[in-house]
Design a protein around this motif. Structure first.
Motif, short mmCIF file in Angstrom:
data_model
loop_
_atom_site.label_atom_id
_atom_site.label_comp_id
_atom_site.label_asym_id
_atom_site.label_seq_id
_atom_site.Cartn_x
_atom_site.Cartn_y
_atom_site.Cartn_z
N LYS A 30 0.89 2.69 -5.60
CA LYS A 30 -0.19 1.72 -5.75
C LYS A 30 -1.55 2.39 -5.63
O LYS A 30 -2.48 2.11 -6.40
CB LYS A 30 -0.07 0.61 -4.72
CG LYS A 30 -1.26 -0.36 -4.70
CD LYS A 30 -1.01 -1.49 -3.74
CE LYS A 30 -2.25 -2.33 -3.52
NZ LYS A 30 -3.20 -1.75 -2.58
N LYS A 31 -1.68 3.28 -4.66
CA LYS A 31 -2.96 3.94 -4.43
C LYS A 31 -3.37 4.82 -5.60
O LYS A 31 -4.56 5.15 -5.75
CB LYS A 31 -2.90 4.74 -3.14
CG LYS A 31 -2.80 3.86 -1.89
CD LYS A 31 -2.65 4.68 -0.63
CE LYS A 31 -2.54 3.77 0.60
NZ LYS A 31 -2.33 4.52 1.85
N ASN A 91 -5.39 -6.44 -3.34
CA ASN A 91 -5.37 -6.92 -1.96
C ASN A 91 -6.35 -8.07 -1.77
O ASN A 91 -6.07 -9.03 -1.05
CB ASN A 91 -5.71 -5.78 -1.00
CG ASN A 91 -4.63 -4.71 -0.95
OD1 ASN A 91 -3.73 -4.69 -1.78
ND2 ASN A 91 -4.73 -3.81 0.01
N ILE A 108 2.12 4.97 -2.08
CA ILE A 108 1.47 6.05 -2.82
C ILE A 108 1.27 5.65 -4.27
O ILE A 108 0.22 5.91 -4.88
CB ILE A 108 2.33 7.34 -2.75
CG1 ILE A 108 2.33 7.91 -1.33
CG2 ILE A 108 1.80 8.40 -3.71
CD1 ILE A 108 3.21 9.13 -1.16
N SER A 143 -6.86 -0.48 -7.79
CA SER A 143 -5.78 -1.30 -7.25
C SER A 143 -6.16 -2.02 -5.96
O SER A 143 -5.49 -2.98 -5.56
CB SER A 143 -4.54 -0.44 -7.00
OG SER A 143 -4.80 0.57 -6.03
N SER A 144 -7.22 -1.59 -5.30
CA SER A 144 -7.63 -2.26 -4.08
C SER A 144 -8.00 -3.72 -4.34
O SER A 144 -7.95 -4.56 -3.44
CB SER A 144 -8.81 -1.53 -3.42
OG SER A 144 -9.93 -1.51 -4.31
N ASP A 180 0.82 -1.21 0.00
CA ASP A 180 0.00 0.00 0.00
C ASP A 180 0.86 1.27 0.00
O ASP A 180 0.93 2.01 0.98
CB ASP A 180 -0.95 0.00 1.20
CG ASP A 180 -2.03 -1.04 1.08
OD1 ASP A 180 -2.36 -1.41 -0.07
OD2 ASP A 180 -2.56 -1.49 2.12
#
Length: 257
Positions: A197-198, A207, A195, A203-204, A193
Motif C-alpha cells: 500500500k505504501k 485512510n 509495504i 495511497s494515504s 498499511d
C-alpha cells in the motif's frame, strides 16, 4: 480446538509483520493449522527472518508464481516438507510498477507493465491453484485478497484493473473446481498499511476516506479483521460458499457519498 485443526495451508506473500499474509499465518497456526509460507527473490531472505516470530516457525518455500518450472515443482516441494494433503491456499500476491502503472499514470502505462501486473496480480491465482491442485484431497479452500475493484479508486489505476481480473478469476475457479469440492473466494479489505500500500503514490488518501465514511470505523494499522475473515473462509464454517467476495472494510462498501 481451533477451526483449522488438522488442516494444512499455504500462505503466499508473507513479508513484514504488518502484512495481511503474516497475520493470516499467525491466526491460522493459532487455530490449529500446519502453515507453510512462500516468497521469492530478494524478499525471500526477509520472509525467512520474519517467520521466526511465529510459533511454530513455518517452513518457507521459494516460489515465483511467474516461473512455470517452479509452479510445476510446487507439489513436490510441498511433499518434501511432509505435506501429503493441502487444505487451503492463500493468494496474497500483487504487483504494479509504481512509476508507470499507479499514481495517476493510467492513460500512459505501457502494455509491458500492464501485462506484468495482470500476470502477477490476477493470472497467478489460477496458476497457483492449479499447481497446488494435485494435493487437494477432495476438498480445499482458495482465498485471494483484493481492494474492491468494482469501482475506480484514486491512484490505484492498473492495479485496480488487475484486481478486477483477480476477482473474476476467482469466480471462474469456483465454477470449474466446485464439482471437485474446491471453494474459491475473495476477501475485499479496507486499506491496510502494508509495504504494498505504501508503494502506491497518494495511497494515504484511502485512510482519510475510510476515517470519514466507514460506519464501523477502520484501523489501517490492524490487519487482524481481514486475516480473521481469510481464516474463516479456509475453515469448514463456509462449506457452501464459493465465488464470493467478502467485504472486511468497516462497512464502507455499503455507503454512498
Amino acid at each position: 480446538m481451533g477451526i483449522l485443526e488438522g488442516k494444512t495451508v499455504l500462505v503466499t506473500g508473507v513479508t513484514m509483520t504488518s502484512s495481511i499474509a503474516y497475520k493470516v499465518a499467525e491466526i491460522a497456526a493459532a487455530e490449529g493449522a500446519t502453515v507453510l509460507v512462500s516468497n521469492f527473490g530478494r524478499a525471500l531472505s526477509l520472509t525467512n527472518r520474519i517467520v521466526k516470530r511465529l510459533d511454530p516457525v513455518p517452513a518457507v518455500l521459494d516460489l515465483d508464481v511467474t516461473n512455470d518450472e517452479q509452479l510445476a515443482g510446487l507439489a513436490d516441494q510441498l511433499r518434501e516438507h511432509g505435506v501429503e494433503r493441502l487444505d487451503g491456499v492463500v493468494h496474497s500476491i500483487a504487483f504494479a510498477n509504481p512509476e508507470t502503472a499507479l499514481g495517476g499514470a493510467f492513460l500512459s502505462t505501457p502494455f509491458n507493465d500492464v501485462s506484468a501486473s495482470m500476470q502477477i496480480s490476477a493470472y497467478s491465482l489460477v496458476a497457483l491453484t492449479m499447481a497446488c491442485k494435485p494435493l487437494f484431497g477432495g476438498s480445499a479452500s482458495v482465498v485471494g485478497l483484493t481492494f474492491d475493484a468494482r469501482v475506480s479508486w484514486p491512484a490505484y489505476d492498473w492495479m485496480g484493473v488487475s484486481k478486477a481480473a483477480l476477482e473474476s478469476a476467482s469466480r471462474y475457479l469456483a465454477r470449474y473446481l466446485g464439482p471437485e469440492g474446491v471453494r474459491s473466494n475473495i476477501v475485499a479489505a479496507g486499506p491496510v498499511d502494508t509495504i504494498a500500500k505504501k508503494a502506491i503514490p497518494g495511497s494515504s488518501s484511502f485512510n482519510e476516506i475510510w476515517a470519514d465514511r466507514a460506519p464501523l470505523g477502520w484501523d489501517a494499522a490492524d490487519a487482524t479483521p481481514t486475516a480473521k475473515a481469510v481464516v474463516a473462509l479456509l475453515s469448514d464454517w463456509f462449506p457452501a460458499t464459493t465465488g464470493e467476495m467478502i467485504h472486511v472494510d468497516g462497512g464502507l462498501h455499503s455507503t454512498g457519498a
